[in-house]
Design a protein around this motif. Structure first.
Motif, PDB file in Angstrom:
ATOM      1  N   THR A   1     108.282  -5.852  86.025  1.00 36.24           N
ATOM      2  CA  THR A   1     109.433  -6.564  86.573  1.00 36.24           C
ATOM      3  C   THR A   1     109.575  -7.955  85.966  1.00 36.24           C
ATOM      4  O   THR A   1     110.681  -8.365  85.596  1.00 36.24           O
ATOM      5  CB  THR A   1     109.316  -6.660  88.101  1.00 36.24           C
ATOM      6  N   VAL A   2     108.471  -8.675  85.849  1.00 35.77           N
ATOM      7  CA  VAL A   2     108.536 -10.028  85.286  1.00 35.77           C
ATOM      8  C   VAL A   2     108.887  -9.967  83.799  1.00 35.77           C
ATOM      9  O   VAL A   2     109.703 -10.751  83.311  1.00 35.77           O
ATOM     10  CB  VAL A   2     107.229 -10.804  85.535  1.00 35.77           C
ATOM     11  N   LYS A   3     108.293  -9.034  83.075  1.00 34.75           N
ATOM     12  CA  LYS A   3     108.607  -8.889  81.649  1.00 34.75           C
ATOM     13  C   LYS A   3     110.076  -8.519  81.463  1.00 34.75           C
ATOM     14  O   LYS A   3     110.756  -9.081  80.598  1.00 34.75           O
ATOM     15  CB  LYS A   3     107.699  -7.836  81.007  1.00 34.75           C
ATOM     16  N   GLU A   4     110.548  -7.584  82.268  1.00 33.21           N
ATOM     17  CA  GLU A   4     111.947  -7.150  82.207  1.00 33.21           C
ATOM     18  C   GLU A   4     112.896  -8.319  82.473  1.00 33.21           C
ATOM     19  O   GLU A   4     114.014  -8.355  81.952  1.00 33.21           O
ATOM     20  CB  GLU A   4     112.165  -6.034  83.234  1.00 33.21           C
ATOM     21  N   SER A   5     112.437  -9.283  83.262  1.00 34.66           N
ATOM     22  CA  SER A   5     113.249 -10.457  83.604  1.00 34.66           C
ATOM     23  C   SER A   5     113.082 -11.592  82.594  1.00 34.66           C
ATOM     24  O   SER A   5     113.543 -12.699  82.849  1.00 34.66           O
ATOM     25  CB  SER A   5     112.870 -10.952  85.004  1.00 34.66           C
ATOM     26  N   GLY A   6     112.387 -11.343  81.501  1.00 36.26           N
ATOM     27  CA  GLY A   6     112.258 -12.352  80.459  1.00 36.26           C
ATOM     28  C   GLY A   6     111.034 -13.243  80.571  1.00 36.26           C
ATOM     29  O   GLY A   6     110.975 -14.288  79.936  1.00 36.26           O
TER      30      GLY A   6
ATOM     31  N   LEU B   1     112.045 -14.655  90.289  1.00 38.61           N
ATOM     32  CA  LEU B   1     111.737 -14.995  91.667  1.00 38.61           C
ATOM     33  C   LEU B   1     110.817 -13.940  92.267  1.00 38.61           C
ATOM     34  O   LEU B   1     110.950 -12.748  91.960  1.00 38.61           O
ATOM     35  CB  LEU B   1     113.009 -15.095  92.502  1.00 38.61           C
ATOM     36  N   LEU B   2     109.926 -14.373  93.115  1.00 38.63           N
ATOM     37  CA  LEU B   2     109.045 -13.457  93.824  1.00 38.63           C
ATOM     38  C   LEU B   2     109.881 -12.454  94.610  1.00 38.63           C
ATOM     39  O   LEU B   2     109.569 -11.259  94.653  1.00 38.63           O
ATOM     40  CB  LEU B   2     108.118 -14.249  94.746  1.00 38.63           C
ATOM     41  N   ARG B   3     110.977 -12.903  95.184  1.00 41.03           N
ATOM     42  CA  ARG B   3     111.874 -12.037  95.953  1.00 41.03           C
ATOM     43  C   ARG B   3     112.389 -10.881  95.091  1.00 41.03           C
ATOM     44  O   ARG B   3     112.548  -9.766  95.555  1.00 41.03           O
ATOM     45  CB  ARG B   3     113.032 -12.874  96.493  1.00 41.03           C
ATOM     46  N   THR B   4     112.626 -11.136  93.821  1.00 45.11           N
ATOM     47  CA  THR B   4     113.103 -10.090  92.914  1.00 45.11           C
ATOM     48  C   THR B   4     112.075  -8.971  92.811  1.00 45.11           C
ATOM     49  O   THR B   4     112.428  -7.792  92.827  1.00 45.11           O
ATOM     50  CB  THR B   4     113.397 -10.675  91.518  1.00 45.11           C
ATOM     51  N   VAL B   5     110.798  -9.337  92.719  1.00 45.48           N
ATOM     52  CA  VAL B   5     109.750  -8.317  92.629  1.00 45.48           C
ATOM     53  C   VAL B   5     109.695  -7.515  93.918  1.00 45.48           C
ATOM     54  O   VAL B   5     109.621  -6.287  93.889  1.00 45.48           O
ATOM     55  CB  VAL B   5     108.377  -8.948  92.296  1.00 45.48           C
TER      56      VAL B   5
ATOM     57  N   LYS C   1     109.631 -18.702  95.699  1.00 54.46           N
ATOM     58  CA  LYS C   1     108.643 -18.974  94.667  1.00 54.46           C
ATOM     59  C   LYS C   1     109.073 -18.243  93.412  1.00 54.46           C
ATOM     60  O   LYS C   1     109.686 -17.179  93.476  1.00 54.46           O
ATOM     61  CB  LYS C   1     107.260 -18.495  95.098  1.00 54.46           C
ATOM     62  N   LYS C   2     108.716 -18.818  92.281  1.00 54.68           N
ATOM     63  CA  LYS C   2     109.042 -18.197  91.004  1.00 54.68           C
ATOM     64  C   LYS C   2     107.744 -17.857  90.287  1.00 54.68           C
ATOM     65  O   LYS C   2     106.791 -18.630  90.289  1.00 54.68           O
ATOM     66  CB  LYS C   2     109.901 -19.120  90.152  1.00 54.68           C
ATOM     67  N   ILE C   3     107.727 -16.683  89.693  1.00 57.65           N
ATOM     68  CA  ILE C   3     106.579 -16.192  88.937  1.00 57.65           C
ATOM     69  C   ILE C   3     106.842 -16.458  87.458  1.00 57.65           C
ATOM     70  O   ILE C   3     107.923 -16.153  86.950  1.00 57.65           O
ATOM     71  CB  ILE C   3     106.393 -14.675  89.143  1.00 57.65           C
ATOM     72  N   PHE C   4     105.839 -17.005  86.784  1.00 61.24           N
ATOM     73  CA  PHE C   4     105.909 -17.240  85.345  1.00 61.24           C
ATOM     74  C   PHE C   4     104.697 -16.590  84.684  1.00 61.24           C
ATOM     75  O   PHE C   4     103.570 -16.806  85.130  1.00 61.24           O
ATOM     76  CB  PHE C   4     105.875 -18.741  85.021  1.00 61.24           C
ATOM     77  N   LEU C   5     104.926 -15.832  83.640  1.00 63.88           N
ATOM     78  CA  LEU C   5     103.808 -15.329  82.853  1.00 63.88           C
ATOM     79  C   LEU C   5     103.279 -16.470  81.986  1.00 63.88           C
ATOM     80  O   LEU C   5     104.056 -17.194  81.376  1.00 63.88           O
ATOM     81  CB  LEU C   5     104.241 -14.166  81.952  1.00 63.88           C
ATOM     82  N   THR C   6     101.966 -16.609  81.931  1.00 67.68           N
ATOM     83  CA  THR C   6     101.353 -17.561  81.005  1.00 67.68           C
ATOM     84  C   THR C   6     101.417 -16.958  79.608  1.00 67.68           C
ATOM     85  O   THR C   6     101.822 -15.798  79.438  1.00 67.68           O
ATOM     86  CB  THR C   6      99.885 -17.812  81.403  1.00 67.68           C
ATOM     87  N   GLU C   7     100.985 -17.699  78.621  1.00 61.96           N
ATOM     88  CA  GLU C   7     100.938 -17.129  77.262  1.00 61.96           C
ATOM     89  C   GLU C   7     100.011 -15.914  77.234  1.00 61.96           C
ATOM     90  O   GLU C   7     100.336 -14.888  76.631  1.00 61.96           O
ATOM     91  CB  GLU C   7     100.505 -18.184  76.238  1.00 61.96           C
TER      92      GLU C   7
END
Length: 177
Positions: free
Chosen positions: A51-56, A60-64, A98-104
């Motif tokens: 989900t996070v990858k698909e979102s770029g 948002l945590l709510r999106t997941v 809350k927003k989720i961010f992938l680290t490198e």
């Protein structure tokens, strides 16, 4: 009218089709579970990364919650584990969001896991005629909508219907950005 409808529905001989359909759904679920295992991650981790990858790379945590249907406790456990492993970070967004961010490292991990799954799924749809993809998606959405309606008709709570509709709408909207 209600009694007549029930009688008509009971006369339908759709059991073999429903058995086939349910078997296919279970096989697809099992395949995704097996893919997660082979990729070395839990189902919840794969769904979260997907989900996070698909979102770029952030969402948002709510999106997941809305798109995966994953129980909050399961998602929160996966988030804590992944945050501790340096795969993602959580930051405040608007209000209580809350927003989720992938680290490198998380982006690389997502590429090696969810990215490989996405590549396989894209290959399947790319091999199909466009009208077959559209028909499959349209019929799946119709089945979801109709089953939600029928669940309400037989007195089942419509919480799942609202959640499913919300999740599908968010996923579709984000895909079309």
């Amino acid at each position: 009218m209600e009694m007549k409808r029930k009688e008509e529905l009971q006369k339908l001989n759709t059991l073999p089709d429903l058995c086939r359909y349910n078997h296919l759904v279970e096989e697809i679920d099992h395949l995704y579970h097996t893919i997660a295992i082979r990729l070395g991650v839990a189902d919840s981790v794969l769904m979260l990364l997907y989900t996070v990858k698909e979102s770029g790379g952030s969402c948002l945590l709510r999106t997941v919650y809305d798109t995966t249907g994953m129980p909050k406790q399961t998602l929160n456990s996966a988030l804590r584990r992944m945050e501790a492993d340096g795969i993602l970070t959580l930051s405040p967004a608007d209000g209580k969001e809350k927003k989720i961010f992938l680290t490198e490292a998380g982006k690389a991990f997502a590429d090696r896991t969810a990215g490989r799954l996405m590549t396989a799924e894209n290959a399947v749809f790319a091999a199909w005629k466009r009208e077959d993809v559209e028909r499959y998606l349209t019929l799946t959405e119709r089945f979801l909508s109709d089953l939600s309606r029928e669940a309400r008709e037989i007195g089942l709570p419509d919480i799942a219907a609202a959640d499913l509709e919300k999740g599908r709408r968010i996923s579709h909207e984000e895909q079309n950005k």
